[in-house]
Motif scaffolding. Sequence first.
Motif, PDB file in Angstrom:
ATOM      1  N   THR A  53      23.455  22.711  26.341  1.00 61.09           N
ATOM      2  CA  THR A  53      22.381  23.583  26.815  1.00 61.09           C
ATOM      3  C   THR A  53      22.684  24.102  28.210  1.00 61.09           C
ATOM      4  N   SER A  54      23.163  23.238  29.093  1.00 64.44           N
ATOM      5  CA  SER A  54      23.477  23.686  30.449  1.00 64.44           C
ATOM      6  C   SER A  54      24.668  24.654  30.433  1.00 64.44           C
ATOM      7  N   ARG A  55      25.655  24.415  29.603  1.00 64.92           N
ATOM      8  CA  ARG A  55      26.792  25.346  29.495  1.00 64.92           C
ATOM      9  C   ARG A  55      26.343  26.697  28.976  1.00 64.92           C
ATOM     10  N   LEU A  56      25.469  26.690  27.974  1.00 67.27           N
ATOM     11  CA  LEU A  56      24.968  27.935  27.412  1.00 67.27           C
ATOM     12  C   LEU A  56      24.167  28.722  28.441  1.00 67.27           C
ATOM     13  N   GLU A  57      23.362  28.024  29.246  1.00 62.48           N
ATOM     14  CA  GLU A  57      22.595  28.712  30.275  1.00 62.48           C
ATOM     15  C   GLU A  57      23.514  29.355  31.304  1.00 62.48           C
ATOM     16  N   LYS A  58      24.588  28.677  31.682  1.00 66.24           N
ATOM     17  CA  LYS A  58      25.537  29.246  32.634  1.00 66.24           C
ATOM     18  C   LYS A  58      26.214  30.482  32.057  1.00 66.24           C
ATOM     19  N   ILE A  59      26.581  30.424  30.788  1.00 67.87           N
ATOM     20  CA  ILE A  59      27.231  31.568  30.147  1.00 67.87           C
ATOM     21  C   ILE A  59      26.278  32.752  30.060  1.00 67.87           C
ATOM     22  N   LEU A  60      25.014  32.488  29.734  1.00 68.88           N
ATOM     23  CA  LEU A  60      24.039  33.572  29.644  1.00 68.88           C
ATOM     24  C   LEU A  60      23.783  34.214  30.992  1.00 68.88           C
ATOM     25  N   ILE A  61      23.779  33.415  32.052  1.00 72.02           N
ATOM     26  CA  ILE A  61      23.596  33.975  33.389  1.00 72.02           C
ATOM     27  C   ILE A  61      24.771  34.883  33.739  1.00 72.02           C
ATOM     28  N   LYS A  62      25.989  34.466  33.411  1.00 71.47           N
ATOM     29  CA  LYS A  62      27.164  35.292  33.677  1.00 71.47           C
ATOM     30  C   LYS A  62      27.163  36.548  32.808  1.00 71.47           C
ATOM     31  N   ALA A  63      26.678  36.424  31.570  1.00 75.43           N
ATOM     32  CA  ALA A  63      26.691  37.568  30.656  1.00 75.43           C
ATOM     33  C   ALA A  63      25.712  38.645  31.097  1.00 75.43           C
ATOM     34  N   ARG A  64      24.637  38.269  31.774  1.00 75.90           N
ATOM     35  CA  ARG A  64      23.677  39.273  32.238  1.00 75.90           C
ATOM     36  C   ARG A  64      24.304  40.194  33.275  1.00 75.90           C
ATOM     37  N   SER A  65      25.231  39.692  34.053  1.00 74.82           N
ATOM     38  CA  SER A  65      25.842  40.511  35.092  1.00 74.82           C
ATOM     39  C   SER A  65      27.008  41.340  34.565  1.00 74.82           C
ATOM     40  N   ILE A  66      27.421  41.146  33.336  1.00 75.33           N
ATOM     41  CA  ILE A  66      28.560  41.874  32.777  1.00 75.33           C
ATOM     42  C   ILE A  66      28.148  43.240  32.228  1.00 75.33           C
ATOM     43  N   GLN A  67      26.933  43.373  31.739  1.00 77.05           N
ATOM     44  CA  GLN A  67      26.507  44.630  31.116  1.00 77.05           C
ATOM     45  C   GLN A  67      26.632  45.825  32.061  1.00 77.05           C
ATOM     46  N   PRO A  68      26.245  45.735  33.327  1.00 76.04           N
ATOM     47  CA  PRO A  68      26.438  46.903  34.194  1.00 76.04           C
ATOM     48  C   PRO A  68      27.896  47.317  34.346  1.00 76.04           C
ATOM     49  N   PHE A  69      28.821  46.379  34.272  1.00 72.82           N
ATOM     50  CA  PHE A  69      30.233  46.739  34.363  1.00 72.82           C
ATOM     51  C   PHE A  69      30.650  47.605  33.179  1.00 72.82           C
ATOM     52  N   PHE A  70      30.165  47.277  31.980  1.00 70.77           N
ATOM     53  CA  PHE A  70      30.478  48.096  30.812  1.00 70.77           C
ATOM     54  C   PHE A  70      29.837  49.480  30.933  1.00 70.77           C
ATOM     55  N   LEU A  71      28.611  49.522  31.462  1.00 67.19           N
ATOM     56  CA  LEU A  71      27.957  50.816  31.651  1.00 67.19           C
ATOM     57  C   LEU A  71      28.698  51.655  32.683  1.00 67.19           C
ATOM     58  N   ILE A  72      29.183  51.032  33.742  1.00 69.05           N
ATOM     59  CA  ILE A  72      29.925  51.770  34.765  1.00 69.05           C
ATOM     60  C   ILE A  72      31.218  52.324  34.182  1.00 69.05           C
ATOM     61  N   ARG A  73      31.912  51.498  33.410  1.00 69.92           N
ATOM     62  CA  ARG A  73      33.168  51.973  32.808  1.00 69.92           C
ATOM     63  C   ARG A  73      32.902  53.110  31.822  1.00 69.92           C
TER      64      ARG A  73
END
Length: 158
Positions: A53-73
């Motif tokens: 659960t803690s690993r999944l929460e960390k991954i989800l937090i990192k994944a939220r910040s990735i979407q703007p990078f795809f939009l910028i590209r």
Amino acid sequence: MQKFTLYQKEPYQLLTGLFIKELIYGHMGFVFCFLVIGVVVASLLLLIDDQQTSRLEKILIKARSIQPFFLIRSAEQKLQQLNTLLYGNITITDDGRTIAQGRININEGARQIIISQLNALTNNYEYGRINIKDYHTGLNELLATIKKVKVLNFEQIK
């Protein structure tokens, strides 16, 4: 004391105190062993579940910040496509001529309107007046506008 199995006992001996004592003392070691093993396995499963659960929460937090990078590209690619369609890829040949490859053949008035909209959209994004999602949506709308103008331009030529 002689040990008997359940099947060797007579029916009247099944409920006697001797048989119950033999059952309790003879087989309780297995019961406690399985009970201890069950508690250990359950606690290990709970521990692993908490870690996952803690690993999944960390991954989800990192994944939220990735979407703007795809939009910028994606916005960069759309901006490059719009610039190519509006201005063309300008290349200079060996004999000094300039060639604009990829430039769309549309009315110059429509081209200037789309260029001014693109400049306004780009300036608004660069100065922080609009967010990346609105910028991306605006670029999509400009690409759709170019496609519509291109279709109208070819219909007028026919």
